[in-house]
Design a protein around this motif. Sequence first.
Motif, PDB file in Angstrom:
ATOM      1  N   PRO A   1      -5.827   7.614  51.498  1.00 17.26           N
ATOM      2  CA  PRO A   1      -4.858   8.625  51.974  1.00 17.26           C
ATOM      3  C   PRO A   1      -3.865   8.988  50.867  1.00 17.26           C
ATOM      4  CG  PRO A   1      -4.399   6.488  52.941  1.00 17.26           C
ATOM      5  CD  PRO A   1      -5.688   6.346  52.211  1.00 17.26           C
ATOM      6  N   ALA A   2      -3.314  10.195  50.950  1.00 13.04           N
ATOM      7  CA  ALA A   2      -2.401  10.669  49.894  1.00 13.04           C
ATOM      8  C   ALA A   2      -1.138   9.814  49.806  1.00 13.04           C
ATOM      9  CB  ALA A   2      -2.026  12.115  50.168  1.00 13.04           C
ATOM     10  N   SER A   3      -0.781   9.187  50.924  1.00  9.94           N
ATOM     11  CA  SER A   3       0.460   8.400  50.940  1.00  9.94           C
ATOM     12  C   SER A   3       0.281   7.028  50.265  1.00  9.94           C
ATOM     13  CB  SER A   3       0.920   8.194  52.375  1.00  9.94           C
ATOM     14  OG  SER A   3      -0.082   7.509  53.095  1.00  9.94           O
ATOM     15  N   PHE A   4      -0.938   6.687  49.883  1.00 11.86           N
ATOM     16  CA  PHE A   4      -1.210   5.353  49.342  1.00 11.86           C
ATOM     17  C   PHE A   4      -0.354   5.052  48.109  1.00 11.86           C
ATOM     18  CE2 PHE A   4      -3.414   2.519  46.419  1.00 11.86           C
ATOM     19  CZ  PHE A   4      -3.591   1.412  47.205  1.00 11.86           C
ATOM     20  N   ARG A   5      -0.318   6.012  47.204  1.00 15.62           N
ATOM     21  CA  ARG A   5       0.401   5.813  45.932  1.00 15.62           C
ATOM     22  C   ARG A   5       1.883   5.502  46.192  1.00 15.62           C
ATOM     23  NH1 ARG A   5       3.133   8.896  41.636  1.00 15.62           N
ATOM     24  NH2 ARG A   5       1.920   8.747  39.715  1.00 15.62           N
ATOM     25  N   GLU A   6       2.468   6.311  47.102  1.00 10.85           N
ATOM     26  CA  GLU A   6       3.893   6.142  47.409  1.00 10.85           C
ATOM     27  C   GLU A   6       4.153   4.753  48.009  1.00 10.85           C
ATOM     28  OE1 GLU A   6       7.075   8.267  50.279  1.00 10.85           O
ATOM     29  OE2 GLU A   6       5.409   9.521  49.598  1.00 10.85           O
ATOM     30  N   ARG A   7       3.290   4.375  48.961  1.00  9.05           N
ATOM     31  CA  ARG A   7       3.447   3.069  49.620  1.00  9.05           C
ATOM     32  C   ARG A   7       3.281   1.943  48.611  1.00  9.05           C
ATOM     33  NH1 ARG A   7      -0.615   2.108  53.321  1.00  9.05           N
ATOM     34  NH2 ARG A   7      -1.515   4.178  53.154  1.00  9.05           N
ATOM     35  N   LEU A   8       2.282   2.101  47.752  1.00 11.07           N
ATOM     36  CA  LEU A   8       2.025   1.062  46.752  1.00 11.07           C
ATOM     37  C   LEU A   8       3.225   0.906  45.818  1.00 11.07           C
ATOM     38  CD1 LEU A   8       0.082  -0.924  45.275  1.00 11.07           C
ATOM     39  CD2 LEU A   8      -0.665   1.011  43.920  1.00 11.07           C
ATOM     40  N   MET A   9       3.773   2.042  45.374  1.00 13.52           N
ATOM     41  CA  MET A   9       4.881   1.977  44.426  1.00 13.52           C
ATOM     42  C   MET A   9       6.139   1.396  45.078  1.00 13.52           C
ATOM     43  SD  MET A   9       3.634   2.507  41.597  1.00 13.52           S
ATOM     44  CE  MET A   9       5.083   2.422  40.564  1.00 13.52           C
ATOM     45  N   GLN A  10       6.294   1.628  46.391  1.00  8.97           N
ATOM     46  CA  GLN A  10       7.425   1.009  47.102  1.00  8.97           C
ATOM     47  C   GLN A  10       7.276  -0.511  47.094  1.00  8.97           C
ATOM     48  OE1 GLN A  10       7.442   2.802  50.985  1.00  8.97           O
ATOM     49  NE2 GLN A  10       8.597   4.594  50.311  1.00  8.97           N
ATOM     50  N   GLU A  11       6.041  -0.955  47.355  1.00  2.71           N
ATOM     51  CA  GLU A  11       5.772  -2.399  47.350  1.00  2.71           C
ATOM     52  C   GLU A  11       5.957  -2.979  45.949  1.00  2.71           C
ATOM     53  OE1 GLU A  11       5.120  -4.435  49.991  1.00  2.71           O
ATOM     54  OE2 GLU A  11       5.568  -2.642  51.164  1.00  2.71           O
ATOM     55  N   VAL A  12       5.524  -2.214  44.945  1.00  2.00           N
ATOM     56  CA  VAL A  12       5.657  -2.670  43.554  1.00  2.00           C
ATOM     57  C   VAL A  12       7.142  -2.795  43.189  1.00  2.00           C
ATOM     58  CG1 VAL A  12       5.309  -1.939  41.149  1.00  2.00           C
ATOM     59  CG2 VAL A  12       3.410  -1.869  42.734  1.00  2.00           C
ATOM     60  N   ALA A  13       7.949  -1.820  43.640  1.00  2.00           N
ATOM     61  CA  ALA A  13       9.395  -1.870  43.350  1.00  2.00           C
ATOM     62  C   ALA A  13      10.017  -3.100  44.009  1.00  2.00           C
ATOM     63  CB  ALA A  13      10.066  -0.601  43.847  1.00  2.00           C
ATOM     64  N   LYS A  14       9.598  -3.379  45.249  1.00  2.00           N
ATOM     65  CA  LYS A  14      10.107  -4.572  45.951  1.00  2.00           C
ATOM     66  C   LYS A  14       9.721  -5.831  45.180  1.00  2.00           C
ATOM     67  CE  LYS A  14       9.805  -3.043  50.702  1.00  2.00           C
ATOM     68  NZ  LYS A  14       8.931  -3.162  51.878  1.00  2.00           N
ATOM     69  N   GLU A  15       8.459  -5.867  44.739  1.00  2.00           N
ATOM     70  CA  GLU A  15       7.937  -7.021  44.011  1.00  2.00           C
ATOM     71  C   GLU A  15       8.698  -7.207  42.690  1.00  2.00           C
ATOM     72  OE1 GLU A  15       5.697  -9.173  45.149  1.00  2.00           O
ATOM     73  OE2 GLU A  15       5.916 -10.299  43.285  1.00  2.00           O
ATOM     74  N   ALA A  16       8.989  -6.078  42.021  1.00  2.00           N
ATOM     75  CA  ALA A  16       9.716  -6.145  40.748  1.00  2.00           C
ATOM     76  C   ALA A  16      11.116  -6.722  40.971  1.00  2.00           C
ATOM     77  CB  ALA A  16       9.809  -4.758  40.126  1.00  2.00           C
ATOM     78  N   GLU A  17      11.718  -6.305  42.103  1.00  2.00           N
ATOM     79  CA  GLU A  17      13.059  -6.812  42.427  1.00  2.00           C
ATOM     80  C   GLU A  17      13.018  -8.322  42.676  1.00  2.00           C
ATOM     81  OE1 GLU A  17      15.914  -5.592  45.901  1.00  2.00           O
ATOM     82  OE2 GLU A  17      15.246  -3.802  44.820  1.00  2.00           O
ATOM     83  N   ILE A  18      12.001  -8.746  43.428  1.00  2.00           N
ATOM     84  CA  ILE A  18      11.837 -10.183  43.714  1.00  2.00           C
ATOM     85  C   ILE A  18      11.662 -10.953  42.411  1.00  2.00           C
ATOM     86  CG2 ILE A  18      10.265 -11.906  44.744  1.00  2.00           C
ATOM     87  CD1 ILE A  18       9.741  -9.823  46.970  1.00  2.00           C
TER      88      ILE A  18
END
Lengths: 184, 122
Positions: free
Chosen positions: B21-38
Amino acid sequence: MELYTDTYYIQRIRAGHIESFACLADRYSQTVFALIVRVVQNREDAEELTQDVFLKVFRKLDSFKGDCAFSTWLYRIAYNTALSAVRKKKLEWLTIDDSTLNNFADTAVDNGLDFETTEARIVLLEKALDQLSPGERALILLFYKEEKSIEEIALISSLTQTNVKTKLFRIRKKLYGLFKQMED
Amino acid sequence: MEKRNDKMHELFRAMPEDKLPASFRERLMQEVAKEAEIQQRRSDRRGIWIASITSLLLVSLVLVFFVCFKMPGFRIPGFNMGEIAFYFSIGCSALGLLGLDYLVRRKLEKKAALSNKSKNQE
């Protein structure tokens, strides 16, 4: 045309530019998803697993030493993630014993699989793939769909090159058997 | 086995692919940002732990040397109330003079500003 190499993006991510990860995701997410969805046979699970794969890649990026291509390393993570997800679900698949496979002559398999690409054939192939084990599906997809070399598949699956060749040979035989079964 | 120029290959290539789905990239990058913060928080915490442990080790080392080996051999001199009173009176006088200086300067500046204003009005 690819503007930058994977190594360039990896270096940028390591330097703290996490937005560069989107470029790697754009480059590989579709192919990784296509592989996983075929292995796990469930769209929703495959989407979640693809995200897991990329998060694992992001977490472990520092441990990527560059001794193989980034795509090989990524596919290795995808392959292991998909197979362990399937193992947890304990799905059942068709098993064809060795004696049945040995009944098919190698030339018969080669000739039998030498057919025109038609819609009906594609549907047959999809049905036949569904009856292979997840590991077998992953291997044959890596070889034919993702066009990976035997060496790369060996690295991805942690098997020896000889083992990969033998397995691919048997999977082809199995597919031929399934085609014959479905056609009869 | 490494022959991929067979019909099987064509068939695999012609097989339709499921699309993300087109929203995959956005969702993934949100998770990546969370992971980077952690990861950032984890690395900060690790830094604080390392600094604390190193400081504690250094303090313990100093204490061990000081208590067990009597090293380095220095002595803290005793307090002399007469000297303290002397230095305190000097400090107080210096502070008083500084305060006085500040008040006088402020008064003079105000005066100068007022005279400038009246000159301009004339």
